[in-house]
Design an enzyme around this catalytic site. Structure first.
Site, PDB file in Angstrom:
ATOM      1  CG  HIS A  56      -1.717  -1.271   1.292  1.00 50.41           C
ATOM      2  ND1 HIS A  56      -2.379  -1.655   2.446  1.00 50.41           N
ATOM      3  CD2 HIS A  56      -1.975  -2.223   0.300  1.00 50.41           C
ATOM      4  CE1 HIS A  56      -3.149  -2.686   2.194  1.00 50.41           C
ATOM      5  NE2 HIS A  56      -3.063  -3.112   0.997  1.00 50.41           N
TER       6      HIS A  56
ATOM      7  CG  HIS B  65       0.071  -9.384  -2.422  1.00 56.55           C
ATOM      8  ND1 HIS B  65       0.235  -8.193  -3.029  1.00 56.55           N
ATOM      9  CD2 HIS B  65      -0.844  -9.243  -1.526  1.00 56.55           C
ATOM     10  CE1 HIS B  65      -0.574  -7.364  -2.484  1.00 56.55           C
ATOM     11  NE2 HIS B  65      -1.020  -7.844  -1.556  1.00 56.55           N
TER      12      HIS B  65
END
Ligand SMILES: [Zn+2]
Length: 307
Positions: free
Chosen positions: A77, A260
């Site tokens: 993030h 991911h």
């Protein structure tokens, strides 16, 4: 267009999602050409970890850089906000094994970076432009990249239930990231929370830093920030993982059920492919052809119905 770092040091504290411990992170300006680096300030000795795909060692629930004791998790993030603002060089020091989760989005990272301000550096920004299409599949997940004169991402998910099917098309710019992507929070299913806790994960997780979906809908009393917050967060994560290319990319990406693991495997495979990218200095980019765009929506059938 020149490389950029931040104007001034800035410090923040917050909970680590998986350890549940409070950590302090210090963001510092860094020299041109040094890239994005993260360093454990609580350990003596180990060098800073360069935020590049070759240093990724874990992709379970978050992206992890480094090995053994000298590792840092939940970097995506933060990296997403850095990539969106075009920060090329920066050192982040953290006194624990993961970055703070804040509210589960990139909003607080963006606020910190904007507060620090950006400083141009005496070195040109070099983009890496995709030269031909490239695709990676993992079961019903896939990522495709197409040559384009700018960065854009088209994402599709299909979780069924409350989340259902969602699609989103993002054309990269600091203002679009701020308005459309930065506030989208991470999410999980209520039944997964117990499983993660048993594995010693998500100890710091709560409705304050994640959207939690139960059998009867959302558990967060405040509701969603965007109607399609889930796919927007998946694109936020992808953009964060994409910064691990080590240079800003020019390409259009189509993501089907991204995560991911496939994000990082895709990037590692693409970077290992000879001649897949060529370097374009920012000065040439401004005079180059207009972006080749693909109409959004035509690819839904291909993207999700075949899953
Ligand atoms: Zn995320």
């Amino acid at each position: 267009m020149l490389q950029q770092t931040i104007n001034t040091k800035i410090c923040a504290q917050g909970l680590g999602l998986h350890t549940g411990r409070e950590v302090t992170v210090r963001l510092k300006p860094a020299p041109a050409g040094s890239g994005l680096r993260l360093k454990r300030s609580d350990l003596t000795g180990p060098p800073a970890l360069k935020a590049v795909a070759a240093n990724v060692t874990g992709t379970t629930l978050s992206t992890t850089l480094g090995q053994g004791e000298n590792s840092i998790s939940t970097i995506e993030h933060f990296l997403s906000a850095l990539g969106a603002l075009g920060v090329d060089n920066l050192l982040a020091e953290v006194d624990g094994p993961e970055l703070p989760i804040f509210d589960g989005s990139s909003a607080e990272w963006l606020r910190l970076l904007n507060e620090a301000g950006l400083a141009p550096q005496p070195a040109p920004r070099i983009f890496q432009s995709l030269t031909r299409p490239f695709r990676l599949e993992m079961g019903d997940r896939s990522i495709e990249a197409w040559p384009a004169g700018r960065l854009s991402v088209e994402g599709h998910i299909d979780f069924g239930g409350f989340i259902g099917r969602q699609s989103f098309y993002y054309v990269a710019s600091p203002s679009a990231f701020t308005a459309e992507i930065s506030r989208a929070r991470t999410f999980c299913r209520a039944q997964d929370v117990e499983m993660m806790r048993r594995q010693g994960l998500a100890r710091g997780g709560s409705l304050a830093n994640a959207v939690v979906v139960g059998d009867d809908g959302l558990l967060n009393p405040e509701g969603l920030r965007y109607r399609d917050e889930f796919i927007r967060h998946k694109i936020l994560d992808f953009l964060g993982d994409l910064t691990l290319a080590g240079a800003p990319l020019l390409a259009h990406f189509t993501l089907r059920k991204p995560g991911h693991e496939i994000n990082c495997r895709f990037l590692q495979a693409a970077l290992a492919e000879p001649g897949l990218f060529h370097a374009v200095p920012a000065a040439e980019l401004q005079n180059s052809r207009p972006a080749r765009s693909r109409p959004f929506g035509l690819f839904w059938e291909e993207a999700c119905n075949t899953a």
